[in-house]
Design a protein around this motif. Sequence first.
Motif, PDB file in Angstrom:
ATOM      1  N   ILE A  73       1.110  -1.366   0.156  1.00 61.97           N
ATOM      2  CA  ILE A  73      -0.065   0.022  -0.020  1.00 61.97           C
ATOM      3  C   ILE A  73       0.901   1.557   0.060  1.00 61.97           C
ATOM      4  O   ILE A  73       1.871   1.613   1.105  1.00 61.97           O
ATOM      5  N   LYS A  74       0.498   2.064  -0.847  1.00 62.63           N
ATOM      6  CA  LYS A  74       1.350   3.448  -1.041  1.00 62.63           C
ATOM      7  C   LYS A  74       0.933   4.571  -0.774  1.00 62.63           C
ATOM      8  O   LYS A  74       0.193   5.192  -0.090  1.00 62.63           O
TER       9      LYS A  74
ATOM     10  N   PHE B  22       3.249   9.350  12.283  1.00 64.33           N
ATOM     11  CA  PHE B  22       2.886   8.966  11.738  1.00 64.33           C
ATOM     12  C   PHE B  22       3.878   7.550  10.673  1.00 64.33           C
ATOM     13  O   PHE B  22       3.423   6.248  10.543  1.00 64.33           O
ATOM     14  N   VAL B  23       5.071   8.017  10.087  1.00 62.61           N
ATOM     15  CA  VAL B  23       5.871   7.089   9.349  1.00 62.61           C
ATOM     16  C   VAL B  23       6.190   6.390  10.177  1.00 62.61           C
ATOM     17  O   VAL B  23       5.993   5.048   9.759  1.00 62.61           O
TER      18      VAL B  23
ATOM     19  N   ILE C 243       6.503   4.124   2.023  1.00 60.13           N
ATOM     20  CA  ILE C 243       5.776   5.455   2.550  1.00 60.13           C
ATOM     21  C   ILE C 243       6.795   6.087   0.711  1.00 60.13           C
ATOM     22  O   ILE C 243       8.056   5.871   0.349  1.00 60.13           O
ATOM     23  N   LEU C 244       6.125   7.027   0.334  1.00 58.42           N
ATOM     24  CA  LEU C 244       6.252   7.403  -1.098  1.00 58.42           C
ATOM     25  C   LEU C 244       7.091   8.969   0.130  1.00 58.42           C
ATOM     26  O   LEU C 244       7.075   9.348   0.480  1.00 58.42           O
TER      27      LEU C 244
ATOM     28  N   ASP D 211      -2.238   5.244  -2.372  1.00 59.97           N
ATOM     29  CA  ASP D 211      -3.303   5.151  -2.196  1.00 59.97           C
ATOM     30  C   ASP D 211      -3.635   5.586  -1.229  1.00 59.97           C
ATOM     31  O   ASP D 211      -5.131   5.177  -0.425  1.00 59.97           O
ATOM     32  N   LEU D 212      -2.967   6.168  -0.418  1.00 62.64           N
ATOM     33  CA  LEU D 212      -3.314   7.162   0.944  1.00 62.64           C
ATOM     34  C   LEU D 212      -2.856   7.779   1.088  1.00 62.64           C
ATOM     35  O   LEU D 212      -1.462   7.857   0.893  1.00 62.64           O
ATOM     36  N   LEU D 213      -3.345   9.234   1.458  1.00 63.81           N
ATOM     37  CA  LEU D 213      -1.906  10.441   1.468  1.00 63.81           C
ATOM     38  C   LEU D 213      -2.696  10.875   3.249  1.00 63.81           C
ATOM     39  O   LEU D 213      -4.000  11.012   3.653  1.00 63.81           O
ATOM     40  N   ILE D 214      -2.001  10.776   4.226  1.00 61.37           N
ATOM     41  CA  ILE D 214      -2.325  11.245   5.595  1.00 61.37           C
ATOM     42  C   ILE D 214      -1.630  12.595   5.571  1.00 61.37           C
ATOM     43  O   ILE D 214      -0.104  13.859   5.166  1.00 61.37           O
TER      44      ILE D 214
END
Length: 388
Positions: free
Chosen positions: A6-7, A21-22, A33-34, A43-46
């Motif tokens: 999952i990106k 968060f990391v 993690i990008l 796929d998910l932006l925090i």
Amino acid sequence: MAIQMIKVSIEAKDPGVGETFVKLVQLIGGMEILYPGDVVRPDLLIFELGDDVDEEFKAIRTLREAGAVGDFFLTSGNTDPDILMKAIKAGVTEFFSQPLVEEEVLESLRKFKRKFSEKSRHEIQKAGKIFHVLGGKGGVGTTTVAVNLAVSLAEQEENPSVVLVDLNMLYGEVPLFLSFEPLHDWSTISKNISRLDATYMMDILSAPYHGIRVLPAPNHLNGYYKPTADIIGHLLEFMRGMFDYVVVDGGQSLTDISLKGIEICDDVLLVSVLSLPCLANTNKIFKSFTDLGYFPRDRVKIIINRYMKNSDISIKDAEDSIDQKIFWTIPNDYHTTMAAINQGKPLKALEPKGIITKNFKMLADRLCQKEELPVRKEKKRWWGLSAN
Ligand SMILES: Nc1ncnc2c1ncn2[C@@H]1O[C@H](COP(=O)(O)OP(=O)(O)OP(=O)(O)O)[C@@H](O)[C@H]1O
Ligand SMILES: [Mg+2]
């Protein structure tokens, strides 16, 4: 099937919030993690809101509408009900007030991961079969077998999707066999492996030719670029998820890359001819794969190409020397196979009713286990399953 990472992209104003968060994303596992500059769809932006909340919500809505991001998690020190309302309207999945409660974030990440893998399971429905065609020696007909088997597999009633991958670095000839000019090859994908998704794959593959798509080999060294075995493995597994059948023209190569292809394939189709040097090589390859338990014996299928009934070496001699049943024989037909190569057509297009064309159709059926094993009838069906 390859496990899909999952990106996740994390954009925090406060470095401490970013680091938390990391740490939590890494704890969950299965997430990558990008970094800034990565041109990959997260796929998910925090995202941590700053001072210009209205502008930021506008940007979030635009990204959502464009499908540029999967889901959003937001965080802010400001828990004004107006902000929460805007977050709900913007379709944000989770909102974390600050200071962060780590267990709460972990629970939301776990939930997201569960939902994501369920969705991926539904999206990736195929669990295709990979056939790795390997020559016992150069020039035995490996490419002829790979091309015509791929075309015959695609011809089956269920209309299966088939892709043919040419793993012959520099010496790939599949585009010549099917007379088309490739725009891309597998080095394009392997250089951008992190971008690999179904849409990108379809952009890179050739348009369908005679019912199959093709991923050709690079025909130049591309500035010394050499993909790793893991990249090729990932690529083939990804194709297995998209297609019913993946046929690999592995040439006679046993490099790291080819061995990776062999390791993950369902069946190795080991092509040989009834000549002493070729049978000796075939024997060495077969024993190397099977003696060490690298492969169960029935997953290495020996195919005798250019079979002639009155050859000096019989099928029985070949079986005795390798100590393995021959899986299939393909009749000798130099005229038709050479004309097909010279005209850049599969055998089916050149001689739809030819004996050798029918032989490939039967081979496809047999590999898909539709063909009943016939009793050996060498006299009547010399072109077919004479060895069984
Ligand atoms: N069943 C067959 N009967 C007669 N000739 C054949 C048959 N199959 C292939 N050939 C001939 O063998 C030659 C080599 O075929 P092909 O290029 O498919 O082999 P290859 O093993 O892929 O070769 P390379 O090692 O160069 O990649 C061609 O001239 C082709 O026409
Ligand atoms: Mg070849």
